[in-house]
Design an enzyme around this catalytic site. Structure first.
Site, PDB file in Angstrom:
ATOM      1  N   ARG A   1      11.150   5.217   4.399  1.00 20.66           N
ATOM      2  CA  ARG A   1      11.507   6.798   4.550  1.00 20.66           C
ATOM      3  C   ARG A   1      11.946   7.175   6.111  1.00 20.66           C
ATOM      4  O   ARG A   1      12.579   8.216   5.997  1.00 20.66           O
ATOM      5  CB  ARG A   1       9.974   7.558   4.439  1.00 20.66           C
ATOM      6  CG  ARG A   1       9.293   7.050   2.973  1.00 20.66           C
ATOM      7  CD  ARG A   1       8.099   7.675   2.826  1.00 20.66           C
ATOM      8  NE  ARG A   1       7.776   8.942   3.353  1.00 20.66           N
ATOM      9  CZ  ARG A   1       6.426   9.605   3.449  1.00 20.66           C
ATOM     10  NH1 ARG A   1       5.342   8.720   3.189  1.00 20.66           N
ATOM     11  NH2 ARG A   1       6.207  10.665   3.787  1.00 20.66           N
TER      12      ARG A   1
ATOM     13  N   ARG B   1       0.890  -1.269   0.150  1.00 21.39           N
ATOM     14  CA  ARG B   1       0.278  -0.109   0.144  1.00 21.39           C
ATOM     15  C   ARG B   1       1.093   1.142   0.089  1.00 21.39           C
ATOM     16  O   ARG B   1       1.030   1.805   0.965  1.00 21.39           O
ATOM     17  CB  ARG B   1      -0.932   0.042   1.420  1.00 21.39           C
ATOM     18  CG  ARG B   1      -1.831  -1.193   1.321  1.00 21.39           C
ATOM     19  CD  ARG B   1      -2.635  -0.930   2.682  1.00 21.39           C
ATOM     20  NE  ARG B   1      -3.626  -2.278   2.717  1.00 21.39           N
ATOM     21  CZ  ARG B   1      -4.498  -2.246   3.902  1.00 21.39           C
ATOM     22  NH1 ARG B   1      -4.657  -1.440   4.744  1.00 21.39           N
ATOM     23  NH2 ARG B   1      -5.065  -3.375   3.880  1.00 21.39           N
TER      24      ARG B   1
ATOM     25  N   ASP C   1       1.889   5.075   0.019  1.00 21.20           N
ATOM     26  CA  ASP C   1       1.581   6.198   0.559  1.00 21.20           C
ATOM     27  C   ASP C   1       1.168   7.228  -0.840  1.00 21.20           C
ATOM     28  O   ASP C   1       1.776   7.065  -2.156  1.00 21.20           O
ATOM     29  CB  ASP C   1       2.402   6.928   1.567  1.00 21.20           C
ATOM     30  CG  ASP C   1       2.349   6.225   2.916  1.00 21.20           C
ATOM     31  OD1 ASP C   1       1.275   5.668   3.113  1.00 21.20           O
ATOM     32  OD2 ASP C   1       3.611   6.119   3.460  1.00 21.20           O
TER      33      ASP C   1
END
Lengths: 252, 252
Positions: free
Chosen positions: B199, B51, B53
């Protein structure tokens, strides 16, 4: 008292009508001129080395402009980028030069890159950055045909009908075809180019890449000195002005 | 009678709220589901391996969907791309698979690329495709610190507070730092990842790259098992889901 600067510029050509100011939309020249004018408080003119068409990109366009003496090279780069804001235009570097240096007329060479994505499926991340060519291309066949165009020739068959140059004679110093993953890259270098010359060469060599044309067909088209004898104009979105050379100018 | 397909997908994350359907905007999943639904004349669900972002890109996302038996792999690829239209989403390939294969739960590995543009001047052509980091970064120092994170660890310090995974223990198989021109590329591979893990690792290693943090500081942050002990979350726009692995699936 003013100081002349050469600036090296990168841009995404997609949102622009091209380098040169036009009545029908925003140009890269206008974006930079407005930033420089805002910086100085009076009208500043910016002149580019090459007038890229609408949709054509640059990683190494060069332009000159005259600014008040108080600005140094780093300040010019930082201030222009800050004032350009969200447009996809970046001043990569600035260099102080003598006032007789002209971005267009002092240039001793220009280099272009043309990117073709040769695969059935369309580009996603490279949308608007490559020519999507659905048929496979043979880069070795394209290179053999490209070799027929290297050197000094009358390129009438490869110039746009609206081209305003006095002579169609140009010298291609480099025309190299590289296969890079699913892409075919054409690296083209000359002192100067005719209008649409790189795109017309690319469109013609793509006919060779698919097997429709031979290297001899390219020689025949060149000798015809007739635009209708060569292949179609490849789209703007695959073309990048990648480098402009000057005597005695060193970029970082 | 239906046939399950795995499809490999490339997309520019910029215009989307992310992979997953959301009430507040267009998702990649919705774009593909609407194309598949139009193709079949009845509602088709598409399930992705990861999924991503909002703003995160993919060059190798994988999803599964069940289609009527009459379609073959090439037809699925061509038809979906045609119906997706101008969205920057491309189905690169389709493969028929057994109906027990699930894009998310059958995946045996995932790879991400994170692109940092480390230069003072902003990106133009790479706008929205890289993290623009104005300070220079030392890739060798970043690699030495990255080595502290390779292997099996409790990554609580590097998971988003809203992460829903039961356990924060993950095994990083690869964390390689490459300097590519003015860019720093992080190549990261694991069986699976925590929310924002790549990230948060990138944001932390960037602190090492500027010299603010040492490799020991990264080890200390990891051992703390506390999100506030590690560095900031790097922006979405530099991240690419580049590959998802499955046993016995061969792409072209």
């Amino acid at each position: 008292m003013t100081q002349r600067f050469l600036i090296k510029i990168e841009y995404d050509g997609a949102p622009f009508v091209g380098w040169q100011r036009q009545a029908n939309g925003i140009s890269v020249q206008q974006v930079i001129e407005e930033a420089a004018t805002q910086l100085c408080g009076h009208t500043i003119h910016v002149k580019g080395a090459g007038r890229t068409d609408s949709g054509v990109h640059a990683t190494g366009q060069v332009a000159h402009l005259d600014l008040p003496k108080k600005f140094d090279e780093n300040r010019v780069t930082e201030a222009l980028n800050s004032l350009i804001g969200n447009w996809p235009v970046t001043v990569l570097q600035a260099r102080t030069v003598e006032e007789n240096i002209d971005a267009r007329f002092s240039a001793t060479g220009r280099q272009y890159l043309y990117r073709i994505l040769a695969q059935r499926t369309p580009p996603a991340l490279a949308l608007g950055r490559v020519w999507h060519h659905r048929q496979p291309l043979d880069p070795a066949a394209m290179q053999l045909a490209a070799n027929r165009l290297i050197g000094k020739h009358d390129f009438t068959s490869f110039r746009a009908s609206q081209c305003q140059a006095d002579s169609a004679i140009r010298t291609l110093d480099e025309l190299r075809i590289d296969a890079v993953g699913a892409e075919i890259h054409l690296h083209v270098a000359a002192r100067s180019f005719l209008h649409h010359q790189v795109r017309n060469i690319t469109g013609t060599l793509a006919l060779v890449g698919t097997g429709k044309w031979s290297a001899n067909d390219v020689s025949t088209a060149l000798a015809a000195r007739d635009r209708s004898a060569a292949g179609p104009t490849a789209p703007a979105e695959g073309l990048y002005l990648s480098h402009v050379s000057y005597a005695d100018i060193k970029w970082a």
